[in-house]
Design a protein around this motif. Sequence first.
Motif, PDB file in Angstrom:
ATOM      1  N   CYS A 295     -28.832 -10.446 -17.394  1.00 51.37           N
ATOM      2  CA  CYS A 295     -28.425  -9.085 -17.753  1.00 51.37           C
ATOM      3  C   CYS A 295     -27.590  -8.508 -16.620  1.00 51.37           C
ATOM      4  O   CYS A 295     -27.821  -8.840 -15.458  1.00 51.37           O
ATOM      5  CB  CYS A 295     -29.649  -8.195 -17.942  1.00 51.37           C
ATOM      6  SG  CYS A 295     -30.691  -8.778 -19.273  1.00 51.37           S
ATOM      7  N   GLY A 296     -26.669  -7.623 -16.962  1.00 52.12           N
ATOM      8  CA  GLY A 296     -25.853  -6.968 -15.936  1.00 52.12           C
ATOM      9  C   GLY A 296     -25.125  -8.011 -15.115  1.00 52.12           C
ATOM     10  O   GLY A 296     -24.481  -8.931 -15.648  1.00 52.12           O
ATOM     11  N   THR A 297     -25.253  -7.889 -13.803  1.00 46.62           N
ATOM     12  CA  THR A 297     -24.589  -8.836 -12.909  1.00 46.62           C
ATOM     13  C   THR A 297     -25.025 -10.273 -13.202  1.00 46.62           C
ATOM     14  O   THR A 297     -24.199 -11.188 -13.258  1.00 46.62           O
ATOM     15  CB  THR A 297     -24.916  -8.442 -11.448  1.00 46.62           C
ATOM     16  OG1 THR A 297     -24.194  -7.243 -11.174  1.00 46.62           O
ATOM     17  CG2 THR A 297     -24.508  -9.508 -10.464  1.00 46.62           C
ATOM     18  N   SER A 342     -31.856 -14.448 -12.853  1.00 51.67           N
ATOM     19  CA  SER A 342     -32.354 -13.112 -12.520  1.00 51.67           C
ATOM     20  C   SER A 342     -32.664 -13.007 -11.039  1.00 51.67           C
ATOM     21  O   SER A 342     -33.173 -13.952 -10.438  1.00 51.67           O
ATOM     22  CB  SER A 342     -33.632 -12.839 -13.325  1.00 51.67           C
ATOM     23  OG  SER A 342     -34.204 -11.623 -12.955  1.00 51.67           O
ATOM     24  N   GLN A 343     -32.355 -11.878 -10.469  1.00 51.60           N
ATOM     25  CA  GLN A 343     -32.759 -11.621  -9.083  1.00 51.60           C
ATOM     26  C   GLN A 343     -34.235 -11.273  -9.048  1.00 51.60           C
ATOM     27  O   GLN A 343     -35.037 -11.948  -8.432  1.00 51.60           O
ATOM     28  CB  GLN A 343     -31.897 -10.494  -8.509  1.00 51.60           C
ATOM     29  CG  GLN A 343     -32.060 -10.221  -7.023  1.00 51.60           C
ATOM     30  CD  GLN A 343     -33.366  -9.539  -6.639  1.00 51.60           C
ATOM     31  OE1 GLN A 343     -34.104 -10.041  -5.773  1.00 51.60           O
ATOM     32  NE2 GLN A 343     -33.699  -8.440  -7.250  1.00 51.60           N
ATOM     33  N   SER A 344     -34.585 -10.191  -9.757  1.00 54.39           N
ATOM     34  CA  SER A 344     -35.954  -9.657  -9.667  1.00 54.39           C
ATOM     35  C   SER A 344     -36.978 -10.523 -10.381  1.00 54.39           C
ATOM     36  O   SER A 344     -38.143 -10.556 -10.007  1.00 54.39           O
ATOM     37  CB  SER A 344     -35.995  -8.269 -10.305  1.00 54.39           C
ATOM     38  OG  SER A 344     -35.718  -8.371 -11.700  1.00 54.39           O
ATOM     39  N   THR A 347     -36.757  -8.580 -15.361  1.00 51.77           N
ATOM     40  CA  THR A 347     -35.924  -7.869 -16.328  1.00 51.77           C
ATOM     41  C   THR A 347     -36.454  -8.073 -17.749  1.00 51.77           C
ATOM     42  O   THR A 347     -36.548  -9.211 -18.235  1.00 51.77           O
ATOM     43  CB  THR A 347     -34.470  -8.366 -16.187  1.00 51.77           C
ATOM     44  OG1 THR A 347     -34.092  -8.126 -14.836  1.00 51.77           O
ATOM     45  CG2 THR A 347     -33.529  -7.643 -17.117  1.00 51.77           C
ATOM     46  N   SER A 395     -26.577  -5.614  -6.820  1.00 53.67           N
ATOM     47  CA  SER A 395     -26.845  -6.987  -6.378  1.00 53.67           C
ATOM     48  C   SER A 395     -25.620  -7.569  -5.669  1.00 53.67           C
ATOM     49  O   SER A 395     -24.497  -7.457  -6.156  1.00 53.67           O
ATOM     50  CB  SER A 395     -27.182  -7.837  -7.597  1.00 53.67           C
ATOM     51  OG  SER A 395     -27.440  -9.152  -7.193  1.00 53.67           O
ATOM     52  N   LYS A 474     -19.811  -3.611 -10.002  1.00 54.53           N
ATOM     53  CA  LYS A 474     -20.083  -3.222  -8.616  1.00 54.53           C
ATOM     54  C   LYS A 474     -19.423  -1.889  -8.295  1.00 54.53           C
ATOM     55  O   LYS A 474     -20.024  -0.992  -7.717  1.00 54.53           O
ATOM     56  CB  LYS A 474     -19.545  -4.324  -7.701  1.00 54.53           C
ATOM     57  CG  LYS A 474     -20.297  -4.856  -6.593  1.00 54.53           C
ATOM     58  CD  LYS A 474     -21.685  -5.380  -6.666  1.00 54.53           C
ATOM     59  CE  LYS A 474     -22.580  -5.088  -7.776  1.00 54.53           C
ATOM     60  NZ  LYS A 474     -23.357  -6.161  -8.333  1.00 54.53           N
ATOM     61  N   GLU A 477     -21.087   1.133 -10.344  1.00 55.06           N
ATOM     62  CA  GLU A 477     -22.452   1.578 -10.068  1.00 55.06           C
ATOM     63  C   GLU A 477     -22.596   2.313  -8.738  1.00 55.06           C
ATOM     64  O   GLU A 477     -23.466   3.174  -8.638  1.00 55.06           O
ATOM     65  CB  GLU A 477     -23.461   0.443 -10.201  1.00 55.06           C
ATOM     66  CG  GLU A 477     -23.363  -0.647  -9.184  1.00 55.06           C
ATOM     67  CD  GLU A 477     -24.353  -1.793  -9.459  1.00 55.06           C
ATOM     68  OE1 GLU A 477     -25.424  -1.554 -10.017  1.00 55.06           O
ATOM     69  OE2 GLU A 477     -24.021  -2.926  -9.100  1.00 55.06           O
TER      70      GLU A 477
HETATM   71  C1  F6R Z   1     -25.923  -4.766 -10.747  1.00 52.82           C
HETATM   72  C2  F6R Z   1     -27.280  -5.250 -10.921  1.00 52.82           C
HETATM   73  C3  F6R Z   1     -27.843  -5.323 -12.293  1.00 52.82           C
HETATM   74  C4  F6R Z   1     -28.769  -6.536 -12.419  1.00 52.82           C
HETATM   75  C5  F6R Z   1     -29.471  -6.541 -13.769  1.00 52.82           C
HETATM   76  C6  F6R Z   1     -30.380  -7.748 -13.923  1.00 52.82           C
HETATM   77  O1  F6R Z   1     -25.530  -4.833  -9.417  1.00 52.82           O
HETATM   78  O2  F6R Z   1     -27.941  -5.564  -9.975  1.00 52.82           O
HETATM   79  O3  F6R Z   1     -26.844  -5.354 -13.264  1.00 52.82           O
HETATM   80  O4  F6R Z   1     -28.026  -7.690 -12.246  1.00 52.82           O
HETATM   81  O5  F6R Z   1     -30.226  -5.385 -13.926  1.00 52.82           O
HETATM   82  O6  F6R Z   1     -31.346  -7.776 -12.924  1.00 52.82           O
HETATM   83  P1  F6R Z   1     -32.064  -9.101 -12.474  1.00 52.82           P
HETATM   84  O7  F6R Z   1     -31.060  -9.969 -11.826  1.00 52.82           O
HETATM   85  O8  F6R Z   1     -33.125  -8.642 -11.541  1.00 52.82           O
HETATM   86  O9  F6R Z   1     -32.610  -9.743 -13.723  1.00 52.82           O
END
Ligand code: F6R
Length: 592
Positions: A295-297, A342-344, A347, A395, A474, A477
């Motif tokens: 999602c998103g980035t 995903s970073q976190s 999501t 991110s 980027k 936001e």
């Molecule tokens: C933008 C950003 C968001 C995340 C998105 C998904 O800079 O950070 O668009 O990429 O919310 O989040 P994760 O990667 O945590 O699943």
Amino acid sequence: MCGIFAYNGKKKNAPEIVVEGLKRLEYRGYDSWGIAYKTETGIEIKKDVGKIGDLKPSEQNFKESTGIAIGHSRWATHGEVTKQNAHPHVSDKKEIALVHNGIFENYLEIKKYLKKKGHKFTSQTDTEVIAHLIEEHSKTHSFEDSVKMAIKEMEGRYAIVVIKKDEDKIIAARKGSPLIVGVGKEGEYFIASDIPAFLKHTKKVIYLDDNQLCVVDKSKIEFFEHASPDPIEKRIIEIEWDEESAEKGEFPHFMIKEIMEQKDTLNRAINQDPQVLEDLAKEVKKAFGTYFIGCGTAGKVAMLGEYLFAKIAKKHINCCFGSEFKNYKNFLTEKTLLVAISQSGETADTLEAMEIAKERGVKVAAIVNVESSSIARMADIVVPIKVGPEKAVASTKATTAQIAILTLLAYACNGGIKNGKQLLINTASQINDMLNPRYEDYIMKVAKKIKDVESMYIIGRGINYPIALEAAIKLQEVSYIHAEGFAGGELKHGPIALISKETPVIALVSNDENKNEILSNATEVKSRGGYIIGVSPENHPVFDYWIKVPDTGHTSPIVNIIPIQILAYQLAVLRKNDPDKPRNLAKSVTVK
Ligand code: F6R
């Protein structure tokens, strides 16, 4: 999305400990905050709109507590940003206080039932309904049973932390939203949405899994499955993250610290057990239909993956946003592979896509930063990106590490993982040279020139097209300037009408098969008065301003996004925005 922090221990300054913990979680939500703590006489509440980071020690004046406090930093979903809607929420008789992250989907139905029973509500939130529901059950049941009964009735994803006036306990439950227990010294426990919040106190953690709940009292902690009365065993894990990596250090903001960390994070991402990547490559080769989602980035990284695989591995990959994945469910079979990025790792849209896939027997892999996250734990194969905590909402270092992993995976699929690794090692060392104060100063010149524009555009072709889209995210936001990314060839089909005198257009020009065409697109824009900022290894006559990047071939998406991350950061600072906590956004998006 929303930060939760709770403390149960011997320290009488529990409210201050919770305030400090919440400040470390503010990146998850920052439109209002609140805490509830126990004193000898009952439950005290303090809440307000705005950032908890703005709360000065002199404004805290808390009463002496019994060592129990819970707190919340909010990202509004149900109900606007007001003091009344800020958490914690309390029940009618103020016996129950509760903080909540997530969405209680059937709250209106239950609210109606509770109203009939005489409950009076003071906020518009779904959360307040949970407090009343627990109070209703506690008329005839124990505290633990009342919480268990309430969560049985709740639909949706959530994490809740609850206290009761006449109990020395904190009860925490999760289904879909993260909660981690920190085990401190001598019967001291912390509960938080994310580990960095309590890293200062302890590195010993216990992960609460979905559909589990824990009861923390002064002498012990017990864990249960939501539907069972029998306690379960949970393991204490010692984590590696150090406190410093979760702090800003000498940098004014996390965003610039994390941009600069890219000198090192690419190497950390690629220097891991090659077997994990080889295993995933084997699955990609074997699969009949592979989907990259995020999602998103992370969604833009998934899209870039499609291009990288077409180019490096000569393999077709489907890509899609987590929130759109369900529309493809008719194509999913046991031969399909899903790779969630995903970073976190929390999501909600990505998690839901994984659930849909798993229900159909699809093998699921995750490329993820937070290794203890729900996404990592749901996946059959996990490729960690190992960049350490990313705290700025935008991110940066996680993005480039995810791209590095996908690049390496594409090389692994064509049997050339060693070549891929060497390319990435060289790229990392070029990034190290690039990220210096002179480079920042150079970008600052263009940031100053464009800081007051209303709109800007980014164009790219091939592997630079998803990067143009990511560049737009980027810039939007953190600078709040209207920014949009386009495929260079698409401009003439409509968007070129948006160009007027001095409209900034960033052209991503790499030395690849798309170079001449993207330069032509930049020329078309320039002919209509546009101001061309070229991101490229070479200067070209069409550029009004040239941002030099190293010539790295297949890894050019990585080196091209970095100067734009810096530009976005600088625009945010020049426009007096907080780059770490952009308005309306939260770091971890745990709602659908
Ligand atoms: C933008 C950003 C968001 C995340 C998105 C998904 O800079 O950070 O668009 O990429 O919310 O989040 P994760 O990667 O945590 O699943």
